[in-house]
Design an enzyme around this catalytic site. Structure first.
Site, PDB file in Angstrom:
ATOM      1  N   ASN A 264       0.833  -1.193   0.000  1.00 30.01           N
ATOM      2  CA  ASN A 264       0.000   0.000   0.000  1.00 30.01           C
ATOM      3  C   ASN A 264       0.874   1.252   0.000  1.00 30.01           C
ATOM      4  OD1 ASN A 264      -0.002   1.269   2.984  1.00 30.01           O
ATOM      5  ND2 ASN A 264       0.137  -0.981   3.122  1.00 30.01           N
TER       6      ASN A 264
ATOM      7  N   CYS B 260      -3.413  -7.619  -3.158  1.00 25.22           N
ATOM      8  CA  CYS B 260      -3.698  -8.699  -4.106  1.00 25.22           C
ATOM      9  C   CYS B 260      -5.102  -9.259  -3.910  1.00 25.22           C
ATOM     10  CB  CYS B 260      -2.665  -9.807  -3.954  1.00 25.22           C
ATOM     11  SG  CYS B 260      -0.982  -9.289  -4.317  1.00 25.22           S
TER      12      CYS B 260
END
Length: 266
Positions: free
Chosen positions: A140, A198
């Protein structure tokens, strides 16, 4: 072979270590001195998932002396498709602890500290300050920018990787150098850019292995030290066609992180 190594050996490796790392020591570019540098090194790795798994396995097996692994997440069944450091027996266990247990089976020379939380603020700054090289293996942008800010503040080299869907990227930010660009120069923390986990987008399993292994390689090169790193270069991998593109970039004159780093004496 061991006698040949011992004849030029002036550091602290024992016979078992000379044998274990013999394939490194045989390389003129590494030798005994470079391997001893790895054994003396302190590496900080943020993230113990898809990128962190191969990176940690190669750093540990190569003989990095101290590896601090930070991850708040636990292993679940969906991770096992790509996070190769973990296994069925790791499900439900903290990922940093799982990697620590795995590396203990591979190489006891690598002392692993597992931090089972999302590090931020002063805790992150303290960890970065004590490291020789930092690997960003998270998923992130908020964490990436926080890691970059700390690395820029303490002038630590940062190896950054990312992988999602079939697309991967890797670069090195050698923030020991005053004129080096930082992660913020390449990816400003404004706008709509968002890679995301993901779990939302999916990822081709070998892609994280490729990028994570390259992160380990770049970190080892910085620590030995030897070779030309990816500083100032961003490699982009299209896993659909298995083709690479290279983009070169420079420091952003308006980057506040770089301005502060330049204003701080070594």
């Amino acid at each position: 072979m061991l006698k040949q190594f011992a004849a030029c050996y002036t550091a602290t490796m024992n016979d078992d270590q000379l044998l274990r790392y013999s394939r490194h020591i045989l390389l003129d570019e590494i030798g005994v001195e470079g391997q001893q540098n790895l054994l003396n090194a302190k590496v900080l790795m943020i993230g113990a998932g898809g990128l962190g798994s191969p990176a940690a396995l190669y750093l540990g097996s190569a003989g990095v002396g101290q590896l601090t692994v930070c991850d708040h997440d636990t292993v679940d069944a969906t991770n096992l498709q790509r996070q190769v450091a973990h296994s069925l027996s790791s499900i439900g266990q903290n990922k940093a602890l799982s990697i620590k247990a795995r590396l203990a089976q591979i190489n006891p020379d690598c002392q692993v500290t597992a931090i089972q939380e999302r590090v931020a603020g002063d805790d992150l700054r303290a960890l970065v300050a004590g490291a020789d090289v930092v690997l960003d293996c998270c998923d992130n942008f908020d964490t990436r920018h926080a890691v970059n800010a700390a690395c820029s503040e303490f002038k630590k080299p940062l190896v950054s990787g990312a992988a999602v869907r079939f697309d991967g990227q890797i670069s090195v930010f050698d923030l020991r150098q005053a004129q080096a660009p930082c992660y913020h120069c390449l990816f400003p923390d404004t706008g709509d850019a968002n890679d995301g986990p993901c779990a939302l987008f999916g990822v081709f399993a070998p892609l994280v292995g490729i990028i994570g292994s390259m992160q380990a390689a770049e970190a080892l090169k910085l620590l030995i030290p030897y070779g030309e790193t990816l500083a100032g270069r961003l490699l982009l991998l299209d896993g659909r066609s298995m083709t690479w593109r290279e983009m070169r970039f420079k420091q952003d004159p308006a980057c506040l992180h770089c301005q502060r780093r330049q204003a701080t004496p070594n």
